[in-house]
Design an enzyme around this catalytic site. Sequence first.
Site, PDB file in Angstrom:
ATOM      1  N   SER A   1      47.444 -43.398  20.248  1.00  0.00           N
ATOM      2  CA  SER A   1      47.832 -44.789  20.463  1.00  0.00           C
ATOM      3  C   SER A   1      49.304 -44.979  20.164  1.00  0.00           C
ATOM      4  CB  SER A   1      47.003 -45.712  19.562  1.00  0.00           C
ATOM      5  OG  SER A   1      47.460 -47.048  19.654  1.00  0.00           O
ATOM      6  N   SER A   2      49.891 -45.895  20.893  1.00  0.00           N
ATOM      7  CA  SER A   2      51.287 -46.260  20.633  1.00  0.00           C
ATOM      8  C   SER A   2      51.386 -47.354  19.573  1.00  0.00           C
ATOM      9  CB  SER A   2      51.948 -46.748  21.936  1.00  0.00           C
ATOM     10  OG  SER A   2      51.259 -47.895  22.425  1.00  0.00           O
TER      11      SER A   2
ATOM     12  N   THR B   1      47.884 -28.396  64.572  1.00  0.00           N
ATOM     13  CA  THR B   1      48.820 -27.695  65.456  1.00  0.00           C
ATOM     14  C   THR B   1      50.191 -27.550  64.802  1.00  0.00           C
ATOM     15  OG1 THR B   1      47.684 -28.418  67.467  1.00  0.00           O
ATOM     16  CG2 THR B   1      49.997 -27.793  67.692  1.00  0.00           C
TER      17      THR B   1
ATOM     18  N   GLU C   1      38.167 -36.954  28.735  1.00  0.00           N
ATOM     19  CA  GLU C   1      38.544 -38.073  29.613  1.00  0.00           C
ATOM     20  C   GLU C   1      39.165 -37.564  30.909  1.00  0.00           C
ATOM     21  OE1 GLU C   1      39.596 -41.312  26.066  1.00  0.00           O
ATOM     22  OE2 GLU C   1      41.207 -40.295  27.149  1.00  0.00           O
TER      23      GLU C   1
ATOM     24  N   THR D   1      17.416 -40.424  24.030  1.00  0.00           N
ATOM     25  CA  THR D   1      17.127 -40.808  25.408  1.00  0.00           C
ATOM     26  C   THR D   1      17.377 -42.309  25.510  1.00  0.00           C
ATOM     27  OG1 THR D   1      14.787 -41.208  24.922  1.00  0.00           O
ATOM     28  CG2 THR D   1      15.386 -38.998  25.691  1.00  0.00           C
ATOM     29  N   HIS D   2      17.862 -42.753  26.653  1.00  0.00           N
ATOM     30  CA  HIS D   2      18.213 -44.166  26.845  1.00  0.00           C
ATOM     31  C   HIS D   2      19.266 -44.622  25.829  1.00  0.00           C
ATOM     32  CE1 HIS D   2      14.682 -44.804  29.496  1.00  0.00           C
ATOM     33  NE2 HIS D   2      14.129 -43.911  28.699  1.00  0.00           N
TER      34      HIS D   2
ATOM     35  N   SER E   1      44.640 -19.751  69.129  1.00  0.00           N
ATOM     36  CA  SER E   1      44.832 -21.183  69.288  1.00  0.00           C
ATOM     37  C   SER E   1      44.836 -21.776  67.887  1.00  0.00           C
ATOM     38  CB  SER E   1      43.687 -21.782  70.106  1.00  0.00           C
ATOM     39  OG  SER E   1      43.638 -23.198  69.970  1.00  0.00           O
ATOM     40  N   THR E   2      45.436 -22.942  67.733  1.00  0.00           N
ATOM     41  CA  THR E   2      45.289 -23.653  66.468  1.00  0.00           C
ATOM     42  C   THR E   2      43.822 -23.801  66.104  1.00  0.00           C
ATOM     43  OG1 THR E   2      47.351 -24.887  66.750  1.00  0.00           O
ATOM     44  CG2 THR E   2      45.699 -25.869  65.295  1.00  0.00           C
ATOM     45  N   ASN E   3      42.980 -23.882  67.152  1.00  0.00           N
ATOM     46  CA  ASN E   3      41.574 -24.187  66.943  1.00  0.00           C
ATOM     47  C   ASN E   3      40.752 -23.029  66.382  1.00  0.00           C
ATOM     48  OD1 ASN E   3      42.508 -26.492  68.093  1.00  0.00           O
ATOM     49  ND2 ASN E   3      41.436 -26.242  70.034  1.00  0.00           N
TER      50      ASN E   3
ATOM     51  N   LYS F   1      45.261 -42.611  15.157  1.00  0.00           N
ATOM     52  CA  LYS F   1      44.163 -42.585  16.142  1.00  0.00           C
ATOM     53  C   LYS F   1      44.286 -41.340  17.026  1.00  0.00           C
ATOM     54  CE  LYS F   1      41.711 -45.771  19.206  1.00  0.00           C
ATOM     55  NZ  LYS F   1      41.526 -44.983  20.416  1.00  0.00           N
TER      56      LYS F   1
END
Length: 467
Positions: free
Chosen positions: A314-315, A97, A327, A183-184, A136-138, A320
């Site tokens: 890397s810091s 609303t 990611e 596989t696996h 209506s809001t609905n 690297k």
Amino acid sequence: MRIEHDFLGEIKIPDEIYYGVQTTRALDNFVITGHKLNDDFIKSFGIVKAAAAKANMKTGRMPSKIGHAIVQAAEEIAEGKWHDQFVVDCIQGGAGTSMNMNANEVIANRALEILGEKKGNYNLISPNNHVNMAQSTNDVMPTAMRICAITKAKKLIIALEDMAATFTEKGDAFNHILKMGRTHLQDAVPITLGQEFYAYAEAVKRGIKRIRENSKNMHCVNMGATAVGTGLNAEPEYIQFVVEELSKITGEKIESADNLVDATQNTDQMAEFSSALKVTALALCKIANDIRLMASGPRCGLGELSLPERQPGSSIMPGKINPVIPETVNQVAYQVIGNDMAISLAVENGQFELNVMEPVMAYNLFNSLTILTNVVNTLNYKCVKGIVANEERCREMIEKSVGIVTALLPHIGYEQASSIAKEALKTDTSVKELVIAGGLLTAAQLEIILSPAEMTKPGIAGKQFLI
């Protein structure tokens, strides 16, 4: 300052502000996420309000002078103006609303300004009586949600189509490169790198299909349902006119739900749409994991792929480079999965004639659509397009692999192949060398049997050599 009032009392509003008393109350009540409404969602409110005003003018209920001012104000919002005036929090009580009233008040005051009147002169143009006429809001809220979902789905589909095309291009470029299938997480049998990338393209295409199919469901709206789906205070002609106007404005075929009560109280299509996004995110997450693993190293991992170098990794460790783009895909997938759970719980928690949890559905659904689109484009343009295959590394691992012995089964039998595999592992000798030394097959025969063309298609590799 101007003074506005509702049935709870009066509030002072700065003259330069376009929203009014009810929005101001919501600002005080709902300090939850700190996030305002999504821009595409705000535009969708503008589209819905413009369509409603046009429909109300067609029925004769809305005075033309007022209606045209409302339409202009709503169209300005749909074009991206006045979005700074939409200030309510994304998560709120009241089934949205406060969002609807935020739109009503901004449009009313901008319409008054268009007519040369002062803001707050609601006797002339009222947020409730005019901007919210026959609504209506609905029915406004779920319709705006659907219009927004359609808009965002288009952007996501374009991004996915582009990425599917990139995976296919990489498949073409890499299809001659034989590598070890796994596989696996263990050596299996050879596959071409191109076959893997073609498979990624197909997974993305299935995501496109799911999203496109579920986007179709968003074209069915409940405008004219008003409060509980019965259409109280909405002219029957208005219900027809408003979807016609929505179709004209959006360029989409917007239709009225067959059962407005059902469309007002049930939100299962939102869960279905969210599920399509979740499944697509899961597929992308799996692809990102494959890319990360194949690019691991560069010297002490698999090292089959080289990814574009995007930033120092890397810091503390010089030189690297991390797979930061894949990611990011993983993390977006996790967020989409969480969003889907929130939507699922919200859909389940509707009661009787309305689901009051639509604000949290909208918040999570639009978040999923936005971040998926962004991360697909990021993966495509900042990673996949720049992937380079390390052919020598792929060849080296094939030659060292015991898995290629599987291709020899029809020629030397399972028991003999098992013995060769065991000996190869024990002595660190290649399968080829052991087979030739044992007089089982010739070097020329092995060259054909273990060729990429033979080992990466249905059938028996080197079938001509079977006795």
